[in-house]
Structure formats: structure tokens, C-alpha cells
Design an enzyme around this catalytic site. Structure first.
Site, PDB file in Angstrom:
ATOM      1  N   HIS A  28       0.831  -1.202   0.000  1.00 25.65           N
ATOM      2  CA  HIS A  28       0.000   0.000   0.000  1.00 25.65           C
ATOM      3  C   HIS A  28       0.870   1.258   0.000  1.00 25.65           C
ATOM      4  O   HIS A  28       0.725   2.132  -0.861  1.00 25.65           O
ATOM      5  CB  HIS A  28      -0.919  -0.016   1.230  1.00 25.65           C
ATOM      6  CG  HIS A  28      -1.767   1.217   1.373  1.00 25.65           C
ATOM      7  ND1 HIS A  28      -3.095   1.243   1.020  1.00 25.65           N
ATOM      8  CD2 HIS A  28      -1.469   2.468   1.800  1.00 25.65           C
ATOM      9  CE1 HIS A  28      -3.574   2.459   1.227  1.00 25.65           C
ATOM     10  NE2 HIS A  28      -2.613   3.227   1.714  1.00 25.65           N
ATOM     11  N   GLU A  29       1.759   1.344   0.957  1.00 17.84           N
ATOM     12  CA  GLU A  29       2.601   2.547   1.048  1.00 17.84           C
ATOM     13  C   GLU A  29       3.503   2.664  -0.177  1.00 17.84           C
ATOM     14  O   GLU A  29       3.779   3.762  -0.650  1.00 17.84           O
ATOM     15  CB  GLU A  29       3.440   2.525   2.333  1.00 17.84           C
ATOM     16  CG  GLU A  29       2.620   2.541   3.625  1.00 17.84           C
ATOM     17  CD  GLU A  29       1.550   3.622   3.676  1.00 17.84           C
ATOM     18  OE1 GLU A  29       1.722   4.683   3.038  1.00 17.84           O
ATOM     19  OE2 GLU A  29       0.520   3.393   4.345  1.00 17.84           O
ATOM     20  N   HIS A  35       1.711   4.419  -2.865  1.00 14.53           N
ATOM     21  CA  HIS A  35       1.828   5.879  -2.698  1.00 14.53           C
ATOM     22  C   HIS A  35       3.196   6.343  -3.182  1.00 14.53           C
ATOM     23  O   HIS A  35       3.328   7.379  -3.839  1.00 14.53           O
ATOM     24  CB  HIS A  35       1.712   6.262  -1.219  1.00 14.53           C
ATOM     25  CG  HIS A  35       0.318   6.253  -0.665  1.00 14.53           C
ATOM     26  ND1 HIS A  35      -0.713   6.962  -1.230  1.00 14.53           N
ATOM     27  CD2 HIS A  35      -0.207   5.648   0.443  1.00 14.53           C
ATOM     28  CE1 HIS A  35      -1.820   6.782  -0.503  1.00 14.53           C
ATOM     29  NE2 HIS A  35      -1.533   5.987   0.512  1.00 14.53           N
ATOM     30  N   HIS A  58       3.416   6.739  -6.800  1.00 10.17           N
ATOM     31  CA  HIS A  58       2.700   7.936  -7.240  1.00 10.17           C
ATOM     32  C   HIS A  58       3.664   9.131  -7.259  1.00 10.17           C
ATOM     33  O   HIS A  58       3.595   9.984  -8.135  1.00 10.17           O
ATOM     34  CB  HIS A  58       1.539   8.201  -6.274  1.00 10.17           C
ATOM     35  CG  HIS A  58       0.395   8.969  -6.847  1.00 10.17           C
ATOM     36  ND1 HIS A  58      -0.683   9.339  -6.080  1.00 10.17           N
ATOM     37  CD2 HIS A  58       0.148   9.456  -8.081  1.00 10.17           C
ATOM     38  CE1 HIS A  58      -1.541  10.018  -6.829  1.00 10.17           C
ATOM     39  NE2 HIS A  58      -1.063  10.105  -8.047  1.00 10.17           N
TER      40      HIS A  58
HETATM   41 ZN   LIG Z   1      -2.746   5.281   2.086  1.00 12.99          ZN
END
Ligand SMILES: [Zn+2]
Length: 675
Positions: free
Chosen positions: A465-466, A469, A472
């Protein structure tokens, strides 16, 4: 001060801050000079005699504040990941000063007049689409800060911002205090039920606290959750659970209740000054959801089905507890323990048997490899890049051509002085207004360190998940800083992170990277199948503990009279109103709900995770439909979203990837709530 690293150019790779030379006393003068510099830059823009155009106003604004940004990023990252009393004192001192500075810039009448003039004639300016958007976004940001208010109201807006900055800081520090303060120190004889990995982690935590030979459970999620799942000692589970749930509620100097009351009152006043009925209405106005109702409707679509599902789960847990000799209703400190037992019965899946296959380093490799197969990135470790803690590792990120695209820092372990949870942040963001600037991204997790460090399947998901990010930020290809990477609408920002989680569960990934830490053997095929079959397990619980928080957040921020708020009573009454199952605790109780009160980023915005989940479930379904989790055409369209930052409207970006608007069915299926 003569020798201040912030006043020098950094010739390190990727201009990584020279951490070994940065000391707390360097921050205050650097903040001061950073503010003075930006104010001078704004005065030049606002006072220009040239008529406003895009370059002399918007691009000049984008260029302003570079020193302040550099200092603030280093400060905020260190204060989150490796804080101490000196940094915390500076935070308390500078949070309101920096808020006042931001408001001075945002409410500068000369600056707004020029941006407003450009905004009014934007259609005639011959701007490229992303330039028009950057102009519109700056305009909206200033209006939402109060640029159109009269001088008295502006002064009040500024005072509110300053006070809120102080309150947010104190709130976070109080939670950290309670987390660092509490520990459960155990002897060998009190470890009944704990598997090896949990014992090892508890021994490491004890050694770190000079309690060699003993075992320490802390309030870090990675420590307390396994304890609750495995400890056969009900009274110890209860003690740990109650301490975890009580963070922020202790009467005295670290009590968060009075802070919440004041924060809520100030936010409501802010919203009223800007012409909104409630803070929720104000915040949601600038999101994909647009209104609190739309967010609430989505949450309500999962709430009742999730409760029903949790009811079925509780029945299974009660049966397991009875068999175990517990003749009482399931309590919140029993849920994880008996859920683990039921998981073993139903799916022959024992977390302690799975964990040896999830070695941290291998999971990091898996995340890197996925980014390679989907987006053509490769990762080369840079042990020469000195960071702020020996546990932090640095990787140079390259695209297919070998060109570096950024630096990635991985800070994976829980320790004192680091806030709980997991998050992605940056030391520098990509932009190319005056030549290409490459990003420096950091991912923080709070895993329990071991030798080697073993993750639960959920931990591995958090890692992915991180990292989503992080991608991104790393894949960002924009010209303007304010559009860089994760600078998107709040209820879109979890899409790149959540969609990336799906690749952990791709069988190819697990076959290759889930390998036993001792033997190096791949996860047995039968265990892999059971692991994937059990993905829906306990989703009633998970959905209830999350959705209740999101509903509470919206309800709280929609209140017209938060001035008279008694948060403890509100919490109780709210839980009764929504019919919260008593054996499931809130994932975050208000007194330690840092998303809402340690900053305003997720205030009235905790729903964003579910909002983005509609997109990620629907988005990953595209790969499933294509029959290839690495389908090159889809991967390339997905990469476009990661690269676009905020240059386009999120729904436009999503439609370009998916070919249509998102549907909710895949989300309901993913949570086992369909039908
Ligand atoms: Zn998040």
C-alpha cells in the site's frame, strides 16, 4: 548561525539532506529565513507593475518558498519518524508560526487580485489544459482559505489556523506519549500461545529497552495485534487491549478530549466564515464525492451488510470460545484470538504457519519486481546514501532506459520516537518548471524487527500500500510542483496505493517471493490456495471497525453545534445510534484518531479509503478480465494515472484507464458483502 546546513546547497546524491550534520537548533533560523524569503517573493509578485500573466503570477508563485519547503519537509519527516524532545518543542513553537505565514500568503490581497484577474479571463489566455487547471486550483485554494473575506474575517481565519496548528501538534504528541509510555513486560511463563515470531519480536523489543531476557509488548499495531491474536492469557489480552483503546483518553496533561472539543469548534467556525453549513460540507466540496451525503451513501451501502456478516462471524467465534471453555460473550479483546482459531478450523490456515514465508526483504523485492513488470522500474540499492537512522535503506529508482527517476527510502521498523501507523512522504517532489527535479520518497512502516523480520499477510499488504503511494511520487511527470505526484484530491489519493495492494495476492508474486525464511522453500501450493481462499475471512469485522470510524468522522464534522461537544458522550451515543456490535472496537477511537485530529488532512475524509476502494476493486478487475495481472496495455494506461499527478480531473483519469466509470460490485465482492 554561520554553520547551518539549510543555508547551503546540498551536493549529495538526489540532494538528500545531510542528516549527519542537521541538528534541532538548525531548524528555527531556517524556518525564519524561509518565511522571510517567501514573503519577499510574494511581495514581488503582488507588487509587480506589469499586468498579470501566467508566467509572472502563477509560475512565480509555483517557484516561491523553496527554502521553506526544504526545511519543512526535513522537519516534518524527522519529527514523524525519529522525533525527540527538542524537535517536539520546535514543532509546538513553529506550527502556529508556519500556519500564520501560510495564511499571510494565501490572504495577500495583491496576490489574490492578480490571480483572480487571470482566473476571470482564463478562457482567453491560451493556456495548456494543465496550466488552466493549475490556475483554477490556486484560485480555488485561496478562495477556500478566505481570500474573499473582509479584513476582520481574514484576521479571524488566520487566528483559527494558528490555533488549529497548535492543537493538531499537541494531539499527535499526546498519542505518541501514551504509546511510548505503555509497555507490557512479560516473563517466559506468560507467553502462552505466542508463536515464535511474536516471541522473537517481543524479545527484540525488550532488548531495545534494556530488558534483556524478558519480553515486551508495545502499543505499536505490529506488536499488540499479534498479541491479541495469539495470547492464551485472557486477562493479559484485556490489559493490552484496554491500554491500546485508551490512548489519548487519560485525564491530565496528555488528555486529548479537551483538544478535540476546541478543534471541532474552530473547524465549525472556519466553515461558517466561508459560507458552509458544516465543516464536512466545506471539506467535501473540493473532493470527488462533492457532498457529505454522497460519502455517507457509499458507507451505508456497506454498513448493514458488514454488520450482518460480522454477526455470522461472531457466531463462529462464540462456538470456538465455548469449545475453549469460555462461557462469556466475546469481548473486543477476544475477537482476534478466536478469529485466529476459526481461521484455522475453516481454512486450515494458521497465521503462525504462514508468517515464516513472508520475509520482509523478500516482500520488498516483490514490490520492486511488481513495479518493474508493470511500469518498467528497477531499484538499485545505494548504501552510500546516508540517512537519519541505520535501519533506513536507500534505493535509486531507474526507468527502462536506465535513467534515474528518483530515490526511494524505506523506514520499516517500529521504534520509540516514531509515530504509529504506516505512511508515505517525501523529501523532494518531482517537477520540471526550471529543469527536471527528481523526487526523494520515503515509506514508513512499523513492523516489529526480527532476525529476519517476518510479516503477516496484512503487514505485507501495508508494505504494498505505502509503496503504491511511493510510486505515485516516483512516477510523477509534471511541470508544476503543486500538481506533483500525490497532490490529488483526497478521495483519489488512496487509489494508487490501494490498487497496488492487489498485486501481492497475484499467485505468481506469492509463488516467487513467499519463501520460508529458513529453508528458502516456496509457499506450498495448498497453503497458497488456502491463503487466497481465506482472503474474505473476517471481512465483516474489518469493514465494521473501519466503516464505523468513517461514519463517526462524517457525523462529527457535520454537527452544527460542536461547541457543546462532550466527545466521550458523543462516541457512546453515536455507537448506539449506528448499532455498533459491542464486541468490535473502533479501529480508531476519537481520542487517538490522528487522521482527524493530528492534522486536518483526513478530517471529514476518512471515508476516502472506501471511496478509493470502489476504484481499486473495479480497476484491478480490468486485469482479471484481461486474464493477465501484468497486461501491458492496461499497465501502461494505469501508469498514466501515477504519472499525471493533479494535471487532470481524477474521474477523467480513471475513465481513460478503465474505459468507463467505476462500478461498485467488485468492491462488495472483494469484501464478501455481495448478495
Ligand atoms: Zn494510504
Amino acid at each position: 548561525m554561520t554553520d547551518n546546513p539549510f543555508f547551503e546547497a546540498w551536493d549529495t546524491a538526489f540532494e538528500l539532506p545531510p542528516f549527519d550534520r542537521i541538528r534541532p537548533e538548525h531548524f528555527p533560523p531556517a524556518f525564519e529565513r524561509g518565511m522571510v524569503e517567501q514573503e519577499a517573493e510574494i511581495a514581488v509578485i503582488a507588487g509587480s507593475s506589469a499586468s498579470p500573466d501566467f508566467a509572472n503570477t502563477i509560475e512565480a508563485l509555483e517557484r516561491s518558498g523553496r527554502l521553506l519547503r526544504r526545511v519543512s519537509r526535513v522537519f516534518n519527516n524527522l519529527d514523524s519518524s525519529a522525533t525527540n524532545e527538542a524537535l517536539q518543542a520546535i514543532d509546538r513553537d513553529y506550527a502556529p508560526k508556519l500556519a500564520a505565514h501560510q495564511m499571510r500568503v494565501a490572504l495577500d490581497p495583491g496576490l489574490f487580485a492578480r490571480i483572480d484577474a487571470l482566473y476571470q479571463k482564463r478562457a482567453a489566455l491560451a493556456l495548456r489544459p494543465e496550466q488552466r487547471r493549475v490556475l483554477e486550483r490556486h484560485h480555488l485554494r485561496l478562495v477556500r482559505s478566505g481570500a474573499r473575506l473582509d479584513p476582520e474575517e481574514k484576521a479571524r481565519m488566520s487566528a483559527i489556523s494558528q490555533r488549529l496548528a497548535t492543537l493538531h501538534t499537541l494531539f499527535g504528541q499526546n498519542v505518541l506519549y501514551d504509546e511510548d509510555e505503555w509497555r507490557l513486560v512479560l516473563d517466559e511463563g506468560e507467553l502462552d500461545g505466542l508463536p515464535d515470531f511474536a516471541r522473537d519480536a517481543a524479545a527484540t523489543a525488550a532488548a531495545e529497552r534494556s530488558l534483556d531476557g524478558r519480553y515486551v509488548i508495545t502499543l505499536a499495531r505490529a506488536s499488540v495485534e499479534p498479541f491479541l491474536a495469539f495470547s492464551a492469557r485472557r486477562e493479559l489480552r484485556q490489559a493490552a487491549y484496554e491500554a491500546w483503546a485508551a490512548r489519548g483518553t487519560h485525564a491530565g496533561t496528555h488528555d486529548n478530549a479537551p483538544l478535540i472539543g476546541e478543534i471541532m469548534a474552530l473547524r465549525a467556525e472556519q466553515a461558517r466564515l466561508l459560507g458552509y453549513d458544516s465543516y464536512a460540507a466545506y471539506r467535501l466540496d473540493d473532493t470527488m464525492a462533492k457532498t457529505p451525503d454522497a460519502a455517507d451513501r457509499l458507507l451505508r451501502q456497506v454498513w448493514e451488510p458488514a454488520k450482518r456478516r460480522a454477526g455470522d462471524e461472531r457466531a463462529d467465534l462464540t462456538a470456538a470460545a465455548l469449545a475453549d471453555g469460555l462461557n462469556q460473550p466475546i469481548a473486543p479483546w477476544d475477537w482476534r484470538y478466536y478469529a485466529e482459531k476459526v481461521r484455522q478450523q475453516k481454512y486450515a490456515l494458521d497465521e503462525a504457519a504462514v508468517k515464516p514465508y513472508f520475509v520482509l526483504d523478500n516482500m520488498v523485492e516483490a514490490a520492486f519486481d511488481t513495479a518493474g513488470r508493470l511500469f518498467g522500474l528497477s531499484f538499485v540499492e545505494r548504501p552510500d546514501c546516508a540517512t537519519y537512522h541505520p535501519d533506513v535503506r536507500a534505493w535509486e529508482v531507474r526507468e527502462e532506459t536506465g535513467r534515474p527517476v528518483g530515490l526511494f527510502l524505506h523506514d520499516n521498523f517500529a521504534r520509540a520516537g516514531k509515530r504509529s501507523g504506516a505512511w508515505s512522504s517525501s523529501y523532494r517532489e518531482q517537477e520540471s518548471l526550471d529543469g527536471e527535479v527528481l523526487p526523494v520518497i520515503v515509506n514508513n512502516n512499523n513492523f516489529s524487527k526480527g532476525d529476519p523480520t517476518l510479516l503477516s499477510f496484512d503487514d505485507a499488504k501495508t508494505l504494498f500500500h505505502e509503496f503504491g503511494h511511493g510510486l505515485h511520487g516516483l512516477l510523477s511527470r509534471v511541470r508544476y510542483l503543486s500538481q506533483s505526484g500525490a497532490s490529488v484530491r483526497r478521495d483519489f489519493v488512496e487509489f494508487p496505493s490501494q490498487v497496488f495492494e492487489h498485486w501481492l495476492s497475484v499467485p505468481e508474486t506469492l509463488r516467487r517471493y513467499a519463501r520460508h525464511y529458513r529453508t528458502g522453500e516456496a509457499l506450498p501450493e495448498a497453503l497458497l490456495e488456502r491463503l487466497l481462499a481465506a482472503r474474505n475471512f473476517n471481512q465483516g469485522f474489518a469493514t465494521v471497525e473501519y466503516a464505523a470510524c468513517a461514519l463517526l468522522d462524517l457525523d462529527l464534522h457535520a454537527r452544527p453545534d460542536p461547541e457543546r461537544l462532550d466527545i466521550a458522550r458523543f462516541e457512546q451515543e453515536f455507537l448506539a445510534k449506528i448499532g455498533m456490535p459491542p464486541e468490535i472496537g473502533l479501529r480508531h477511537r476519537p481520542a487517538h484518531f490522528q487522521h482527524l485530529f493530528a492534522g486536518s488532512g483526513y478530517a471529514a475524509g476518512y471515508y476516502a479509503y472506501l471511496w478509493a476502494e470502489v476504484l481499486d476493486a473495479d480497476g484491478f478487475a480490468a486485469f482479471t478480465e484481461a486474464g493477465d495481472p501484468f497486461d501491458p496495455a492496461l499497465a501502461s494506461r494505469l501508469k498514466a494515472i501515477y504519472s499525471a499527478g493533479d494535471t487532470e480531473d481524477p474521474m477523467t483519469l480513471y475513465r481513460a484507464f478503465r474505459g468507463r466509470e467505476p462500478e461498485i460490485a467488485p468492491l462488495l465482492a472483494q469484501r464478501g458483502l455481495a448478495g
